[in-house]
Design an enzyme around this catalytic site. Structure first.
Site, PDB file in Angstrom:
ATOM      1  N   GLY A  44       0.819  -1.211   0.000  1.00  0.00           N
ATOM      2  CA  GLY A  44       0.000   0.000   0.000  1.00  0.00           C
ATOM      3  C   GLY A  44       0.851   1.258   0.000  1.00  0.00           C
ATOM      4  O   GLY A  44       1.991   1.252   0.479  1.00  0.00           O
ATOM      5  N   SER A  50       4.848   4.360   2.661  1.00  0.00           N
ATOM      6  CA  SER A  50       4.716   3.107   1.915  1.00  0.00           C
ATOM      7  C   SER A  50       4.552   1.989   2.935  1.00  0.00           C
ATOM      8  O   SER A  50       5.157   2.041   4.013  1.00  0.00           O
ATOM      9  CB  SER A  50       5.969   2.822   1.088  1.00  0.00           C
ATOM     10  OG  SER A  50       6.268   3.920   0.265  1.00  0.00           O
ATOM     11  N   LYS A  69       5.387  -0.115   7.957  1.00  0.00           N
ATOM     12  CA  LYS A  69       5.098   1.195   7.376  1.00  0.00           C
ATOM     13  C   LYS A  69       6.317   2.081   7.509  1.00  0.00           C
ATOM     14  O   LYS A  69       6.910   2.181   8.585  1.00  0.00           O
ATOM     15  CB  LYS A  69       3.896   1.810   8.109  1.00  0.00           C
ATOM     16  CG  LYS A  69       3.482   3.197   7.611  1.00  0.00           C
ATOM     17  CD  LYS A  69       2.154   3.651   8.201  1.00  0.00           C
ATOM     18  CE  LYS A  69       1.813   5.063   7.778  1.00  0.00           C
ATOM     19  NZ  LYS A  69       0.495   5.527   8.217  1.00  0.00           N
ATOM     20  N   ASP A 162      -8.764  11.845   9.611  1.00  0.00           N
ATOM     21  CA  ASP A 162      -8.522  11.294   8.278  1.00  0.00           C
ATOM     22  C   ASP A 162      -9.350  10.037   8.064  1.00  0.00           C
ATOM     23  O   ASP A 162      -8.894   9.072   7.439  1.00  0.00           O
ATOM     24  CB  ASP A 162      -7.023  11.025   8.088  1.00  0.00           C
ATOM     25  CG  ASP A 162      -6.606  10.977   6.625  1.00  0.00           C
ATOM     26  OD1 ASP A 162      -7.460  11.235   5.755  1.00  0.00           O
ATOM     27  OD2 ASP A 162      -5.433  10.664   6.355  1.00  0.00           O
ATOM     28  N   ARG A 166     -10.113   4.711   2.403  1.00  0.00           N
ATOM     29  CA  ARG A 166      -8.715   4.278   2.190  1.00  0.00           C
ATOM     30  C   ARG A 166      -8.011   3.962   3.500  1.00  0.00           C
ATOM     31  O   ARG A 166      -6.989   3.280   3.517  1.00  0.00           O
ATOM     32  CB  ARG A 166      -7.934   5.365   1.428  1.00  0.00           C
ATOM     33  CG  ARG A 166      -7.839   6.664   2.180  1.00  0.00           C
ATOM     34  CD  ARG A 166      -7.142   7.798   1.424  1.00  0.00           C
ATOM     35  NE  ARG A 166      -7.261   9.031   2.200  1.00  0.00           N
ATOM     36  CZ  ARG A 166      -8.307   9.850   2.165  1.00  0.00           C
ATOM     37  NH1 ARG A 166      -9.300   9.597   1.351  1.00  0.00           N
ATOM     38  NH2 ARG A 166      -8.360  10.909   2.937  1.00  0.00           N
ATOM     39  N   ASN A 167      -8.556   4.494   4.606  1.00  0.00           N
ATOM     40  CA  ASN A 167      -7.916   4.290   5.913  1.00  0.00           C
ATOM     41  C   ASN A 167      -8.679   3.316   6.815  1.00  0.00           C
ATOM     42  O   ASN A 167      -8.391   3.214   8.000  1.00  0.00           O
ATOM     43  CB  ASN A 167      -7.740   5.633   6.612  1.00  0.00           C
ATOM     44  CG  ASN A 167      -6.683   6.463   5.920  1.00  0.00           C
ATOM     45  OD1 ASN A 167      -5.737   5.913   5.349  1.00  0.00           O
ATOM     46  ND2 ASN A 167      -6.851   7.777   5.946  1.00  0.00           N
ATOM     47  N   ASP A 180      -4.370   4.483  10.131  1.00  0.00           N
ATOM     48  CA  ASP A 180      -3.765   5.742   9.695  1.00  0.00           C
ATOM     49  C   ASP A 180      -4.026   6.883  10.686  1.00  0.00           C
ATOM     50  O   ASP A 180      -4.908   7.726  10.479  1.00  0.00           O
ATOM     51  CB  ASP A 180      -4.234   6.117   8.284  1.00  0.00           C
ATOM     52  CG  ASP A 180      -3.357   7.214   7.685  1.00  0.00           C
ATOM     53  OD1 ASP A 180      -2.529   7.786   8.441  1.00  0.00           O
ATOM     54  OD2 ASP A 180      -3.496   7.500   6.491  1.00  0.00           O
TER      55      ASP A 180
HETATM   56  P1  ADP Z   1      -0.602   7.163   4.800  1.00  0.00           P
HETATM   57  O1  ADP Z   1      -0.464   7.766   6.172  1.00  0.00           O
HETATM   58  O2  ADP Z   1       0.525   7.522   3.903  1.00  0.00           O
HETATM   59  O3  ADP Z   1      -1.957   7.422   4.183  1.00  0.00           O
HETATM   60  P2  ADP Z   1      -1.557   4.504   5.521  1.00  0.00           P
HETATM   61  O4  ADP Z   1      -1.279   4.082   6.908  1.00  0.00           O
HETATM   62  O5  ADP Z   1      -2.949   4.946   5.225  1.00  0.00           O
HETATM   63  O6  ADP Z   1      -0.482   5.565   5.017  1.00  0.00           O
HETATM   64  O7  ADP Z   1      -1.209   3.258   4.568  1.00  0.00           O
HETATM   65  C1  ADP Z   1      -1.347   3.350   3.163  1.00  0.00           C
HETATM   66  C2  ADP Z   1      -2.014   2.100   2.592  1.00  0.00           C
HETATM   67  O8  ADP Z   1      -1.254   0.930   2.945  1.00  0.00           O
HETATM   68  C3  ADP Z   1      -3.411   1.820   3.141  1.00  0.00           C
HETATM   69  O9  ADP Z   1      -4.415   2.503   2.422  1.00  0.00           O
HETATM   70  C4  ADP Z   1      -3.525   0.310   2.971  1.00  0.00           C
HETATM   71  O10 ADP Z   1      -3.853  -0.020   1.639  1.00  0.00           O
HETATM   72  C5  ADP Z   1      -2.101  -0.178   3.246  1.00  0.00           C
HETATM   73  N1  ADP Z   1      -1.906  -0.557   4.673  1.00  0.00           N
HETATM   74  C6  ADP Z   1      -1.564   0.281   5.685  1.00  0.00           C
HETATM   75  N2  ADP Z   1      -1.469  -0.373   6.866  1.00  0.00           N
HETATM   76  C7  ADP Z   1      -1.766  -1.661   6.615  1.00  0.00           C
HETATM   77  C8  ADP Z   1      -1.855  -2.850   7.446  1.00  0.00           C
HETATM   78  N3  ADP Z   1      -1.609  -2.803   8.762  1.00  0.00           N
HETATM   79  N4  ADP Z   1      -2.192  -4.025   6.840  1.00  0.00           N
HETATM   80  C9  ADP Z   1      -2.452  -4.051   5.510  1.00  0.00           C
HETATM   81  N5  ADP Z   1      -2.387  -2.990   4.677  1.00  0.00           N
HETATM   82  C10 ADP Z   1      -2.049  -1.794   5.210  1.00  0.00           C
HETATM   83 MG    MG Z   2      -3.851   6.771   4.556  1.00  0.00          MG
END
Ligand code: ADP
Ligand code: MG
Length: 299
Positions: A44, A50, A69, A162, A166-167, A180
């Site tokens: 993701g 990332s 992350k 937020d 997507r979150n 997120d």
């Molecule tokens: P940002 O703060 O840059 O928006 P996120 O925490 O939302 O980052 O993560 C971006 C993407 O990564 C999410 O929309 C999801 O698709 C994927 N993702 C994030 N955390 C997880 C997790 N714990 N397990 C599976 N996928 C994840």
């Molecule tokens: Mg996000």
């Protein structure tokens, strides 16, 4: 606590939203040496970070799958303290409708190690599995779980800021979790809302009028975003206000317009969305009320 219900369907929902079915409760050192982690495929990307699939070898010899992350390299310097703040918020949270932080690794680069949600984001899932979803079943469960997790954040005096499809991440078809915490803030004792000093990369199409006008963020502005999030759900992942810019969407809101009723959305649920988008924050439902609504069988 589960909520009273008549139908079996909803008893099942209650069971799901109140059961605590994960193995991350044990307290282990939250600082994870890099050599205990392996990094796999990219799963993701967000605005700032990332996320990779990976494994974590625990002290007891158990190997578990995790999500790793890390900030985009160009963000690393400017956003490091934000990233640590996000980890600090998540570290204090413990709820089955909130994604768990397992620990932090100093790297380099700095890494957050989270429980892996195998089905990924709700947005990805509903976009690619629209034919397999029973909107009357999954959507209600997910909406209840999101409201339940948000109620927990409210009890912890946090605003998320937020909340969006997507979150929201899916552990399974029966378990949605909030993730997120990059923009989340404590609003602190005795305060009704968090006052932002300056704007930023704000998701304006998810924001309530008092947030984009005055920088005020409360649990009721999160309720506005909750309404947009379930609108995304019932449209199977459409972008709110289509191609409009955030600033043009704001103009529509100020003129009294709202997102249209999605085809898959029953009238009584669209009524709830519209209540979430009441211009007056105080008139919006509370997360408690939203939990009750989505765990009660209303057709
Ligand atoms: P940002 O703060 O840059 O928006 P996120 O925490 O939302 O980052 O993560 C971006 C993407 O990564 C999410 O929309 C999801 O698709 C994927 N993702 C994030 N955390 C997880 C997790 N714990 N397990 C599976 N996928 C994840
Ligand atoms: Mg996000």
């Amino acid at each position: 606590k589960c909520y009273p219900s008549q139908s079996q369907n909803i008893a099942f929902t209650c069971d799901i939203i109140t059961s605590n079915n994960n193995n991350y409760n044990e307290k282990e050192d939250r600082y994870i040496p890099l050599e205990r982690l392996t990094r796999g495929a990219l799963i993701g990307e967000g605005e700032f970070a990332s996320v990779y699939e990976g494994t974590y070898l625990k002290n007891n010899g158990q190997l578990i799958k995790v999500a790793i992350k890390t900030l985009h390299p160009e963000q690393m310097q400017s956003s490091k303290s934000e990233f640590l703040r996000e980890a600090e918020v998540m570290m204090k949270l413990d709820h089955h409708c909130v994604v768990r932080l397992i620990g932090l690794s100093e790297g380099p680069p700095l890494l957050m190690v989270q429980e892996l949600l195998p089905l990924g984001s709700m947005l990805q899932y509903i976009t690619s599995n629209s034919d397999r979803i029973n909107s009357n079943f999954e959507f209600k469960i997910w909406a209840a779980q999101i409201a339940y997790g948000m109620q927990y954040l409210e009890q912890n005096e946090l605003v998320h800021r937020d909340l969006a499809a997507r979150n929201i991440l899916l552990a399974s078809r029966n378990q949605a979790k909030i993730s997120d915490f990059g923009l989340s803030r404590a609003f602190g004792q005795g305060h009704q809302y968090y006052q932002a000093k300056e704007g930023g990369k704000w998701p304006l199409k998810w924001y309530a009028p008092e947030s984009y006008n005055y920088g005020q963020f409360s649990n009721k502005s999160d309720v506005w975003s909750f309404g947009v999030t379930i609108w995304e759900m019932y449209t199977f992942g459409e972008t709110p206000y289509g191609d409009l810019k955030g600033s043009d969407a704001i103009t529509l809101i100020e003129q009294g317009e709202r997102l249209k009723q999605p085809d898959a959305c029953p009238d009584h649920i669209y009524d709830i969305m519209k209540r979430c988008w009441d211009y007056k924050a105080a008139a919006r439902p509370s997360f408690q009320e939203l939990v009750d609504i989505f765990t009660t069988d209303s057709g």
